[in-house]
Design an enzyme around this catalytic site. Structure first.
Site, short mmCIF file in Angstrom:
data_model
loop_
_atom_site.label_atom_id
_atom_site.label_comp_id
_atom_site.label_asym_id
_atom_site.label_seq_id
_atom_site.Cartn_x
_atom_site.Cartn_y
_atom_site.Cartn_z
CD GLU A 290 -0.74 -0.17 3.82
OE1 GLU A 290 -0.80 -1.39 4.05
OE2 GLU A 290 -1.15 0.71 4.58
CE LYS B 88 7.28 5.46 5.31
NZ LYS B 88 7.24 6.88 5.62
CG ASP C 238 5.73 12.73 2.84
OD1 ASP C 238 6.00 12.62 4.05
OD2 ASP C 238 6.45 13.34 2.03
CE1 TYR D 233 -0.12 3.84 9.33
CE2 TYR D 233 -0.87 5.40 7.67
CZ TYR D 233 -0.08 5.10 8.75
OH TYR D 233 0.77 6.04 9.26
CE LYS E 128 10.74 6.62 3.08
NZ LYS E 128 11.81 7.16 3.76
CB CYS F 76 41.59 18.67 15.19
SG CYS F 76 40.07 19.30 15.89
CB CYS G 253 41.98 21.00 19.52
SG CYS G 253 42.32 19.33 18.93
CB CYS H 44 40.28 15.39 16.33
SG CYS H 44 41.00 16.22 17.74
CB CYS I 289 39.54 18.14 20.80
SG CYS I 289 38.66 18.88 19.43
S1 IVH Z 1 2.34 1.14 9.11
C1 IVH Z 1 4.61 -0.28 13.19
N1 IVH Z 1 1.49 2.07 6.85
O1 IVH Z 1 5.40 5.85 8.07
C2 IVH Z 1 4.53 0.79 12.16
N2 IVH Z 1 2.87 3.49 8.17
O2 IVH Z 1 8.20 5.30 8.74
C3 IVH Z 1 3.19 0.82 11.51
N3 IVH Z 1 3.22 5.70 7.20
O3 IVH Z 1 5.17 6.46 11.48
C4 IVH Z 1 3.14 1.84 10.46
N4 IVH Z 1 2.02 5.40 5.41
O4 IVH Z 1 3.43 7.57 9.99
C5 IVH Z 1 2.23 2.32 7.94
N5 IVH Z 1 0.61 2.78 4.83
C6 IVH Z 1 1.34 3.03 5.91
C7 IVH Z 1 1.97 4.26 6.11
C8 IVH Z 1 2.75 4.45 7.25
C9 IVH Z 1 2.76 6.25 6.07
C10 IVH Z 1 4.11 6.38 8.15
C11 IVH Z 1 3.71 6.27 9.59
C12 IVH Z 1 4.93 5.77 10.31
C13 IVH Z 1 6.00 6.01 9.31
C14 IVH Z 1 7.11 5.02 9.51
#
Ligand code: IVH
Length: 699
Positions: free
Chosen positions: A127, A129, A131, A238, A326, A420, A423, A443, A449
């Site tokens: 799914e 991620k 932002d 989620y 990512k 350094c 120092c 250093c 230092c």
């Molecule tokens: S699951 C145990 N699902 O990414 C962690 N996180 O880098 C469960 N985030 O703090 C997180 N989209 O804020 C999950 N589809 C998604 C997400 C997601 C964005 C964020 C979330 C988390 C951060 C971790």
């Protein structure tokens, strides 16, 4: 920012007045952006430079010092506070992957951990991620009762009133729902809504938000919830925290339940059966990225079966059962104006690129890391070059290459300093045992230092160490430069030596001085792992500090044992030290070296005269193996060795690699050999795997 400003001595009164005005304005704006709008416009280092410059000009022209000058304030004040909410289930983060290989390795790790054959089915969800900003929303009896930001994962801010104003977050859940439902997800803003909001802001002469995440964060963290109400925030659910009952046995089932209850969920989520499926989902989502209408920065994979998730558990702060894959970083080109060398806590010289400020992926970048000497040489980065800057997620921007066609004729190869810059001590690269040379030049000044001393002090007071509120980096620098604090124990004698001077300082006062002393006093009792971490021993991060604190439950004992371990690798103390999981030869060597330095032992002793480190309580005190030292040996059938170890640790036990008189329990499978004999020798209880499951109540 290209030309260096003229020396303060060379300024005429008129120029100085103009400069004070401009600097004041810049600092105010930076404070505002940072504290009130969650949208920093410059790096901390640049901010410090502005403040230093202002102080220098004001010092030379005292008439120009206005009563409201930012130089009189100790940092700008943050927003008056939200209430705090302790998360009953910590809000963790995700491990990151960047390549197809990382995804393959993630799956292989899971299979290894669970002892699943390569062809055994393993389903995962994929799914986007999002932002945005993570949030935990608690429902009791189907009604929303609380909402909290993530904060540090343990404790967040109470934003209940603000979240109530978000139309997409239902005040009541539909249908039959468990008594307690804590749904977690992301608050975000769509691209279209951000454009409209920015137009409005612009017309009203208000701040323009650089990107949707800043806009979402700035809109949610408003003390006046009516401001949040006017902002177009959205939500995707989620995951979850505390639940009185689970409505499903799979990740996808949980998300479907959320949807039935009226919570918005992301429509892009798919179920995958293999690495190929995951990568196909990744590419499909990436392909739609531009048309989704909201910012995403990758794809999250999660093991679908909740039973397997439970077995897989967590490694430090992230689940083993999930990965954030990512998207490739965003890049831009700009001019490299200078290379500065920063000196860290352990003396590492780190080259920092000072850039002509440039926007990369919505954020202004003025500094980037150049990693180390070899990296600069490998990329042949020269001052004056046009460079390619890359920013990925929250990591520090980096320079990935040079645009050679744009190299100025006079640009000379960069020569990394061999002394350094702070120092003047010789700076050298250590020979590793493997025969390789360390990439980092250090250093050799140690505590003579000033840079290393200051960095160690900053580390000592920092959030994950002593966490002394109000003793921030800038104050430490000032106090150090003025000779008030030389090494950590001095922090605790500050008040006794003070005699009212701090309150009389410019920009301070009785209240702020009192607050600082109270914050220091509050840390006279400190968890032992924080104490150990705070010492700043090389290679001893929070996890290792925790291992040490468990193994040596008393600070003086820890000190004595570490000194004793320095007697040689055949000493009992060395054998004990290296028997702990996570403490290999490199880490052990660093600890022993630290304690071989008389000055460090003096610091520890002086600290122990001031503070009382408190031993860690076992993680799970209710389990029958909590606090016990367990050794697994022989073949295990129901779990892998790694899983057994994780399970025992989850239950509060310590897992050791060898049997000694300190071992409480040996779990032996078929084929167990010498460890079984050792167990007999020391009279340690031995059980088999089945008995282990009965003992811990998970049979
Ligand atoms: S699951 C145990 N699902 O990414 C962690 N996180 O880098 C469960 N985030 O703090 C997180 N989209 O804020 C999950 N589809 C998604 C997400 C997601 C964005 C964020 C979330 C988390 C951060 C971790």
């Amino acid at each position: 920012m290209s030309a260096r400003p003229p020396a303060v001595e060379a300024l005429t009164p008129l120029e100085a007045a103009a400069e004070v005005e401009a600097l004041t304005d810049q600092i105010r704006r930076a404070d505002d952006a940072y504290y009130r709008h969650d949208a920093p416009v410059m790096s901390d280092a640049d901010y410090d430079l502005l403040r230093l410059r202002l102080q220098a000009v004001e010092a030379r022209f005292p008439d120009l010092l206005r009563p409201d000058s930012p130089s009189l304030k100790v940092g700008a004040r943050p927003l008056e506070k939200f209430g705090k909410v302790r998360h009953r289930v910590p809000m963790l983060s995700l491990a990151n992957g960047f390549s197809d290989e990382d995804v393959a390795e993630f799956l292989a790790r899971i299979r290894r951990f669970l002892n699943l054959a390569a062809e055994a089915p393993l389903a995962l969800t994929a799914e986007p991620k999002i932002d945005g900003l993570s949030i935990a929303i608690r429902y009791e009896g189907g009604r929303m009762v609380q909402a909290a930001t993530r904060g540090d994962g343990e404790e967040g801010e109470d934003v209940t009133q603000n979240v109530r104003t978000i139309a997409e977050v239902p005040a009541r859940l539909s249908g039959t729902v468990p008594e307690v439902v804590e749904v977690r997800g992301e608050i975000y803003m769509s691209h279209k809504d951000l454009r409209t909001l920015n137009e409005k802001q612009n017309q009203a002469g208000d701040k323009i938000f650089a990107n949707p995440r800043n806009a979402a964060a700035g809109s949610l963290r408003q003390l006046d919830a009516s401001i949040t109400a006017a902002r177009p925030l959205r939500f995707f659910a989620y995951t979850w925290g505390e639940m009185s009952a689970l409505p499903a046995e799979t990740q996808i089932g949980m998300v479907q339940a959320f949807r039935r209850w009226g919570l918005p969920t992301n429509p892009e989520m798919v179920l995958c059966q293999s690495a190929e499926d995951l990568l196909a989902a990744y590419r499909a989502i990436e392909g739609r990225r531009a048309s989704l209408g909201y910012d995403i920065d990758g794809v999250v994979y999660k093991v679908n079966d909740l039973g397997l998730q439970q077995r897989l558990g967590f490694v430090s702060r992230s689940p083993r059962w999930a990965l954030a894959h990512k998207f490739a970083a965003e890049q831009a080109t700009t001019v490299l104006e200078a290379i500065d060398i920063q000196v860290g806590r352990t003396g590492a010289l780190t080259p920092v690129a000072r850039l002509q400020p440039i926007t990369v992926g919505g954020v202004v970048v003025a500094n980037a890391t150049l990693h180390n000497e070899d990296e600069i040489a490998r990329k042949d980065v020269r001052v004056g070059d046009t460079v390619i800057v890359q920013r990925a997620g929250d990591v520090i921007p980096q320079i990935v290459g040079v645009v050679l066609e744009k190299r100025p004729a006079h640009a000379a190869p960069y020569r990394f300093p061999h002394s350094c810059p702070v120092c003047g001590s010789h700076a050298e690269r250590e020979e590793r045992e493997s025969g390789k040379t360390d990439a980092v030049r250090r250093c050799t000044g140690g505590l003579i230092c000033p840079a290393q001393r200051v960095e160690r002090l900053k580390h000592f007071a920092s959030r994950n160490a002593f966490d002394i509120e109000g003793l921030g980096d800038r104050i430490i620098e000032d106090f150090h430069n003025e000779g008030l604090i030389h090494s950590p124990p001095d922090i605790f004698t500050l008040e006794a030596r003070d005699g009212g001077r701090l309150a009389a300082r410019e920009g301070w006062g009785v209240t702020s001085a009192g607050n600082l002393f109270a914050a220091i006093a509050a840390r006279r009792q400190i968890a032992l792992d924080r104490f150990i971490f705070a010492l700043g021993i090389r290679h001893v991060g929070e996890t290792t500090a925790r291992v040490l604190a468990r193994a040596y439950p008393d600070a003086a004992l820890f000190r004595d044992q570490m000194v004793a371990a320095g007697q040689g690798e055949d000493s009992e103390a060395w054998a004990e030290l290296t028997s702990h999981d996570g403490i290999g030869a490199v880490v052990a060597e660093a600890i022993v070296q630290f304690f071989a330095e008389p000055h460090n032992v003096e610091v520890v002793n002086a600290l122990l005269a001031e503070v009382r480190p408190v031993p860690l309580v076992a993680r799970s005190t209710s389990s029958p193996v909590a606090g016990k030292t367990v050794v697994f040996t022989g073949a295990l059938e129901r779990m892998t060795r790694e899983e057994a170890k994780a399970m025992a640790e989850r239950l509060g036990a310590k897992v050791a690699g060898s049997v000694s008189k300190k071992t409480d329990l040996v779990v032996a499978g078929p084929g167990a050999g010498s460890k079984l004999k050792d167990a007999e020798k020391y009279g340690v209880e031995v059980i088999d795997e089945a008995a282990w499951f009965i003992r811990v109540g998970e049979a």
